[in-house]
Design an enzyme around this catalytic site. Structure first.
Site, PDB file in Angstrom:
ATOM      1  N   SER A 190       0.819  -1.196   0.000  1.00 44.77           N
ATOM      2  CA  SER A 190       0.000   0.000   0.000  1.00 44.77           C
ATOM      3  C   SER A 190       0.866   1.265   0.000  1.00 44.77           C
ATOM      4  O   SER A 190       1.705   1.445  -0.875  1.00 44.77           O
ATOM      5  CB  SER A 190      -0.958  -0.044   1.191  1.00 44.77           C
ATOM      6  OG  SER A 190      -2.069   0.766   0.968  1.00 44.77           O
ATOM      7  N   ASP A 393      -8.418  -6.112  -5.438  1.00 47.55           N
ATOM      8  CA  ASP A 393      -8.244  -4.855  -4.706  1.00 47.55           C
ATOM      9  C   ASP A 393      -8.690  -3.688  -5.567  1.00 47.55           C
ATOM     10  O   ASP A 393      -8.339  -3.613  -6.746  1.00 47.55           O
ATOM     11  CB  ASP A 393      -6.778  -4.692  -4.314  1.00 47.55           C
ATOM     12  CG  ASP A 393      -6.491  -3.373  -3.621  1.00 47.55           C
ATOM     13  OD1 ASP A 393      -7.389  -2.870  -2.919  1.00 47.55           O
ATOM     14  OD2 ASP A 393      -5.371  -2.857  -3.767  1.00 47.55           O
ATOM     15  N   HIS A 455      -6.346  -6.632  -1.313  1.00 47.46           N
ATOM     16  CA  HIS A 455      -5.315  -5.624  -1.064  1.00 47.46           C
ATOM     17  C   HIS A 455      -4.168  -6.197  -0.232  1.00 47.46           C
ATOM     18  O   HIS A 455      -3.024  -5.779  -0.372  1.00 47.46           O
ATOM     19  CB  HIS A 455      -5.967  -4.447  -0.325  1.00 47.46           C
ATOM     20  CG  HIS A 455      -5.070  -3.289  -0.061  1.00 47.46           C
ATOM     21  ND1 HIS A 455      -4.639  -2.433  -1.041  1.00 47.46           N
ATOM     22  CD2 HIS A 455      -4.522  -2.820   1.100  1.00 47.46           C
ATOM     23  CE1 HIS A 455      -3.876  -1.486  -0.514  1.00 47.46           C
ATOM     24  NE2 HIS A 455      -3.778  -1.709   0.788  1.00 47.46           N
TER      25      HIS A 455
END
EC number: 3.4.16.6
Length: 659
Positions: A190, A393, A455
Site C-alpha cells: 500500500s 483490490d 489488497h
C-alpha cells in the site's frame, strides 16, 4: 652524531608506543562497544509471548529505538529469527502503509510466524516469511502503531522519513551486528510503495560513503504489494477497474458523474504533476463507494463495496475499514498489559496500540516527488524490484500498477518491452495444482498478479507469497530434506521450494530457471517474427557466399568444390512480424487495451502475429473464464487505484490512508 642517533631512536620508539597504545585503545573501545551492544540486545529479547502455541517459541526481539532524541522520536520493531538458513543469511524488513498504519498488521495478519485465532490465542502461520529469512517489522514513521514522538514533531516529508529509518537501521545493527552482513530486502504494501523506494535511495546514498566504520549494507531487493507508487496512473485506474468489475456500467448517469470527476482529477495532475495525493482524485473513489451503495445488510445499513476486496460488501460508510476479520482480535491482543510487557514497550508510549494513527497521516504532507520517479535509478543500480498485486483490490488495483510499469522507462527500455514490438511473456503460474496468477519479468523488474486476492495478498495466500519471496531471493535449500511444493510457470515445474512448516527439497538450480526464462523470451521473439528475420539474414549470407563461390569458379579463380546444382533464391522478405498493437502505441498506454477481453487463446496478445486491419473487426466481449481479463500483458492502457480509510474509532484508518 651518537646523541642524534639516540634521540632519533627514542623518537621512533615513542612513536611506536603511541601507535601501539592507539591500537590497544581502539581494540578496547571496540570490545567495550560489542559488550554494550550485546548487553543492550539482551534487553530486547522476548522471553514469552502470551497466547503462543505449545512448543518452542520463535526466537524474537522487540522494543523501541530512538531516532530523533530532540523530540522523543522512537521507532518500534519486532524481529523474528529465521527457522532455517538456506545458503546465505537474509533479512526482510516489512512495512505497512497508511501513512501511519502499523506493521503489526503484517506481523499478525499476513507474513509473521503467528496469527490470532481469537484475541487470546495465537496459532502458527502456515507460510510465514521467516522460514528462510529473518523478518523485521517496523512501525514507521514515528507516531505509527507502537512508535511514538512528541505531538508537535510528526514528520512531513518522505526524505525525512527515510533519514529517520537509516538512523534506526544504524542503531539496530549496532545492537544486532550479526545481521549487518545479511542480504537485505525491504518489503511492504500500500502506501509503503512510497516509503520503500525512498528508504532504498537513502541506503544507496549511504553506501557510497561506506567504510570500515559505516559498513555497506547489502541491499538486495524490494518487494511492493498493491503499492501506491504513481498517482497519475493509479488514480486513472479507479474508473477503469470499476468498469471491468461491473461495479459501474458505462454510459449510465453514475458513469458520467465519475468521468467528470476523473477529468477534474486529470487536469489537476497535469497542472501539478509531482504531488502524491490529490483531493480531487480521492473524490473519484469516495463518490464511487457512496453512489454504488445500496441494499440493506444484516446491520440494517446500506451496503457498499469493500474497497480492499470488491468481492465483499460492508456497511456504508465503512466500506472495508473493519476488514480483514482478524483485525477484531489484533487490537485487543496488542493492548493487553502482558503483551505490552512481553514486547518491551517503553513507558513513554502512553497510548494504546492503534492500527492507524490519523495524526501521522494528517501531518504528512510531502513536497517530494512520487516514488515512481526513483524506481528507474534503483533498478539501474542493480537492485531488483518485485511488484505484486491482488486482482480484487480496488484502492491500489492491479490495473494502475500495470499501467505505471507500462509507462516507466528503465535500463534502456520502456515497460516490459524486450525489443521494439516484443514484450516479455506473461507466464501462467499454478500453485499446488490451482491457477495462482502470472509472472512477468524484464530488466531487473518482476511483476506478479495473484488471482482471487485482495489488497493484503499475504492475508489470503501466505503460502503462495512465501513461494514468491523465496524465488525472488534465490533461496537454495538443497541441504534441507522434505516434501517440495508444486509450483509451475507455463506448466513447467519450477526449482523446488517449500512453504509452511516442512522443509523443501531443492532450489539450487537457479541457473536452470534463468534458462527457462530465456527460453520463454526467445519464444516471444519467435512469435513476433523476429526469428524469421534472423533466418532470412543468415540464409541471405549463405546465399551470398554461394554466389561469390560460383563467380570465382566461373572466372577460374576459385577451387573446384562439390558439383553444384540449382541455385536457391532466398527471399529477403522477413515475413509477418508481430506488430504488437502498432509498435510504440502500446508503450504510450494505447493499442490493444480496449480489446483485452477478446482474447481466448493461451498466447499473449503482445506475442501474437496479426494484421493491423484485424483491429477493426475486434469487439468487446466478456470472457467466461474468470481469469481471462487478468492475463493481458502490461503495455496497454491499464489503471490502478488507491484507498482512503475513514475513521473507525481508536484504531481508525484515516481518509486517504492506504494501509
Amino acid at each position: 652524531m651518537a646523541a642524534t642517533t639516540t634521540t632519533t631512536n627514542a623518537g621512533r620508539s615513542m612513536a611506536s608506543w603511541k601507535r601501539l597504545s592507539t591500537l590497544i585503545a581502539a581494540f578496547t573501545l571496540s570490545w567495550t562497544s560489542s559488550f554494550v551492544a550485546a548487553a543492550g540486545s539482551a534487553d530486547y529479547f522476548v522471553h514469552d509471548l502470551p497466547g503462543a502455541p505449545d512448543g518452542p517459541l520463535v526466537k524474537m526481539h522487540a522494543g523501541h529505538i530512538e531516532v530523533t532524541p530532540d523530540n522523543n522520536g522512537n521507532l518500534f520493531f519486532w524481529h523474528f529469527q529465521n527457522k532455517h538458513i538456506a545458503n546465505k543469511q537474509r533479512t526482510v524488513i516489512w512495512l505497512n502503509g497508511g501513512p501511519g498504519c502499523s506493521s503489526e498488521d503484517g506481523a499478525l495478519m499476513e507474513i509473521g510466524p503467528y496469527r490470532l485465532k481469537d484475541e487470546n490465542t495465537l496459532v502458527y502461520n502456515d507460510g510465514a516469511w521467516n522460514e528462510f529469512a529473518n523478518v523485521l517489522f517496523v512501525d514507521n514513521p514515528v507516531g505509527t502503531g507502537f512508535s511514538y514522538v512528541d505531538t508537535n514533531a510528526y514528520i512531513h516529508e518522505l526524505t525525512e522519513m527515510a533519514a529517520n529509518f537509516v538512523t534506526f537501521l544504524e542503531r539496530w545493527f549496532a545492537l544486532f551486528p550479526e545481521y549487518e552482513h545479511d542480504d537485505l530486502y525491504i518489503a511492504g504494501e500500500s502506501y509503503a510503495g512510497q516509503h520503500i523506494p525512498y528508504i532504498a535511495q537513502a541506503i544507496l546514498e549511504r553506501n557510497k560513503n561506506a567504510g570500515p566504520v559505516n559498513r555497506k549494507w547489502n541491499l538486495s531487493g524490494l518487494l511492493i504489494g498493491n503499492g501506491w507508487v504513481s498517482p497519475k496512473e493509479q488514480y486513472d485506474a479507479y474508473l477503469q477497474f470499476a468498469y471491468e468489475k461491473d461495479i459501474v456500467k458505462k454510459g449510465t448517469d453514475l458513469a458520467n458523474k465519475l468521468e467528470i470527476q476523473q477529468r477534474i482529477c486529470q487536469k489537476e495532475i497535469a497542472v501539478k504533476p509531482d504531488k502524491i495525493d490529490y483531493p480531487e482524485c480521492e473524490a473519484i473513489l469516495q463518490d464511487m463507494l457512496q453512489l454504488t451503495a445500496g441494499g440493506v445488510g444484516a446491520s440494517g445499513k446500506n451496503q457498499c463495496y469493500n474497497m480492499y476486496d470488491v468481492r465483499l460488501k460492508d456497511d456504508y460508510p465503512s466500506c472495508g475499514m473493519a476488514w480483514p476479520p482478524d483485525l477484531k482480535s489484533v487490537t485487543p491482543y496488542l493492548r493487553k498489559k502482558e503483551v505490552i510487557k512481553a514486547l518491551n514497550i517503553n513507558d513513554n508510549k502512553s497510548t494504546g496500540w492503534t492500527e492507524c494513527n490519523g495524526q501521522v497521516g494528517m501531518n504528512f504532507n510531502p513536497k517530494t516527488k512520487p516514488s515512481i520517479t526513483l524506481l528507474p535509478d534503483i533498478l539501474s543500480a542493480g537492485v531488483p524490484i518485485l511488484l505484486f498485486s491482488g486482482a480484487e483490490d480496488l484502492i491500489c488495483n492491479h490495473l494502475g500498477t500495470e499501467a505505471l510499469i507500462s509507462n516507466m522507462e528503465w535500463n534502456g527500455g520502456k515497460g516490459f518491452e524486450l525489443t521494439p514490438g516484443t514484450w516479455a511473456p506473461r507466464r501462467d503460474w499454478t500453485f499446488e495444482g490451482e491457477p495462482a496468477g502470472f509472472w512477468q519479468q524484464a530488466r531487473n523488474l518482476t511483476y506478479v498478479l495473484f488471482y482471487n486476492s485482495s489488497h493484503m495478498v499475504p492475508f489470503d495466500y501466505p503460502r503462495r507469497t512465501r513461494d514468491m519471496l523465496d524465488r525472488f531471493m534465490g533461496v537454495d535449500i538443497s541441504s534441507i530434506g522434505g516434501q517440495p511444493t508444486d509450483s509451475r510457470l507455463d506448466g513447467e515445474k519450477l526449482p523446488e521450494t517449500t512453504v509452511g512448516g516442512a522443509a523443501g527439497n531443492s532450489t539450487s538450480n537457479q541457473a536452470a530457471e534463468k534458462a527457462k526464462l530465456e527460453m520463454a523470451k526467445w519464444e516471444a521473439y519467435r512469435k513476433s517474427g523476429e526469428l524469421v528475420l534472423v533466418i532470412v539474414i543468415v540464409a541471405a549470407g549463405v546465399w551470398g557466399w554461394f554466389v561469390w563461390k560460383e563467380r570465382r569458379k566461373t572466372a577460374g579463380q576459385g577451387y573446384m568444390g562439390v558439383a553444384t546444382g540449382e541455385r536457391h533464391s532466398i527471399s529477403n522478405n522477413p515475413g509477418p512480424r508481430g506488430n504488437l498493437s502498432g509498435g510504440g502505441d502500446r508503450t504510450r498506454g494505447q493499442g490493444l487495451a480496449g480489446f483485452r477481453n477478446k482474447r481466448s487463446g493461451r498466447r499473449d496478445v503482445e506475442a501474437q502475429d496479426f494484421d493491423e486491419s484485424e483491429l477493426d473487426d475486434l469487439h468487446l466481449s466478456k470472457p467466461e473464464d474468470p481469469h481471462a481479463d487478468s492475463r493481458y500483458s502490461i503495455g496497454g492502457a491499464s489503471d490502478d487505484e488507491e484507498e482512503q480509510k475513514p475513521g473507525k474509532g481508536s484504531s481508525s484508518r484515516q481518509p486517504g490512508g492506504r494501509s
